[in-house]
Design a protein around this motif. Sequence first.
Motif, PDB file in Angstrom:
ATOM      1  N   ALA A   1       0.829  -1.208   0.000  1.00 58.15           N
ATOM      2  CA  ALA A   1       0.000   0.000   0.000  1.00 58.15           C
ATOM      3  C   ALA A   1       0.864   1.260   0.000  1.00 58.15           C
ATOM      4  O   ALA A   1       0.594   2.209  -0.743  1.00 58.15           O
TER       5      ALA A   1
ATOM      6  N   LEU B   1       1.121   4.132  -3.052  1.00 54.37           N
ATOM      7  CA  LEU B   1       0.968   5.578  -2.829  1.00 54.37           C
ATOM      8  C   LEU B   1       2.217   6.330  -3.286  1.00 54.37           C
ATOM      9  O   LEU B   1       2.121   7.395  -3.904  1.00 54.37           O
TER      10      LEU B   1
ATOM     11  N   LEU C   1      -4.385  -0.642   7.083  1.00 55.31           N
ATOM     12  CA  LEU C   1      -4.745   0.163   5.912  1.00 55.31           C
ATOM     13  C   LEU C   1      -5.612   1.356   6.296  1.00 55.31           C
ATOM     14  O   LEU C   1      -5.494   2.434   5.704  1.00 55.31           O
ATOM     15  N   GLU C   2      -6.462   1.200   7.296  1.00 60.11           N
ATOM     16  CA  GLU C   2      -7.236   2.344   7.800  1.00 60.11           C
ATOM     17  C   GLU C   2      -6.299   3.360   8.453  1.00 60.11           C
ATOM     18  O   GLU C   2      -6.478   4.570   8.308  1.00 60.11           O
TER      19      GLU C   2
ATOM     20  N   SER D   1      -4.492   5.238   5.749  1.00 60.69           N
ATOM     21  CA  SER D   1      -5.411   6.239   5.193  1.00 60.69           C
ATOM     22  C   SER D   1      -5.458   7.485   6.077  1.00 60.69           C
ATOM     23  O   SER D   1      -5.438   8.616   5.575  1.00 60.69           O
TER      24      SER D   1
ATOM     25  N   MET E   1      -2.340   9.459   5.608  1.00 58.76           N
ATOM     26  CA  MET E   1      -2.327  10.187   4.333  1.00 58.76           C
ATOM     27  C   MET E   1      -3.181  11.453   4.392  1.00 58.76           C
ATOM     28  O   MET E   1      -2.959  12.386   3.623  1.00 58.76           O
ATOM     29  N   LYS E   2      -4.135  11.512   5.279  1.00 61.24           N
ATOM     30  CA  LYS E   2      -4.986  12.708   5.411  1.00 61.24           C
ATOM     31  C   LYS E   2      -4.275  13.832   6.152  1.00 61.24           C
ATOM     32  O   LYS E   2      -4.673  14.989   6.056  1.00 61.24           O
TER      33      LYS E   2
ATOM     34  N   ARG F   1       1.842  12.531   5.673  1.00 64.29           N
ATOM     35  CA  ARG F   1       1.833  12.274   4.227  1.00 64.29           C
ATOM     36  C   ARG F   1       3.181  12.683   3.621  1.00 64.29           C
ATOM     37  O   ARG F   1       3.742  11.984   2.796  1.00 64.29           O
TER      38      ARG F   1
END
Length: 180
Positions: free
Chosen positions: A53, A57, A125-126, A129, A132-133, A138
Amino acid sequence: MLKLSYKILVIIMLVASCASDLPPIGADGKPLPKIYSLSKQKSAEVQFRMLDAVNALRSSSGAQGVNLNSRLNAAAATHSRDMSIQNRPWHFGSDGSSPLDRVQRVGYLGILYGEIISETYETELETLSAWMKDENTRRVLLDPKPTEMGFSWYQEISGKIWWTLVLGENKPLEKSAKGE
């Protein structure tokens, strides 16, 4: 007597069919989180799922992929456990160690680029995520310089997971000008 047994059986079946599939509710009125159970048998599977993952990205942002590094994994595992002991997500160990101290302790000779941490009940994975926000995490994840990644966690009996991801660059040692 047989009629009474049938009536009781029908009542039991009706009551059972009324059971709800709603999740249990906590004291705050919100649904309790479903526990994402991590076992040692799933360790490599979880690490490679996160690696894939992260690399997807990074690729979409133009950065090269990273490889898992066992020493960085060890530093991440140590810190995840330590955050649990301290009961707080932060970058300093209970002994005052920094991310740089921890990667050096495990013998990593490369350059440390960053450490990302989380305290959650969410899957890897959550958690990625959520990272990444956030602009700062990030930026660390998508920095084009790292070539290696360490990723690990510690899960408490309650189900709470302490995640740690470490990024570094394995630069070969440079020879001195004298050729030593």
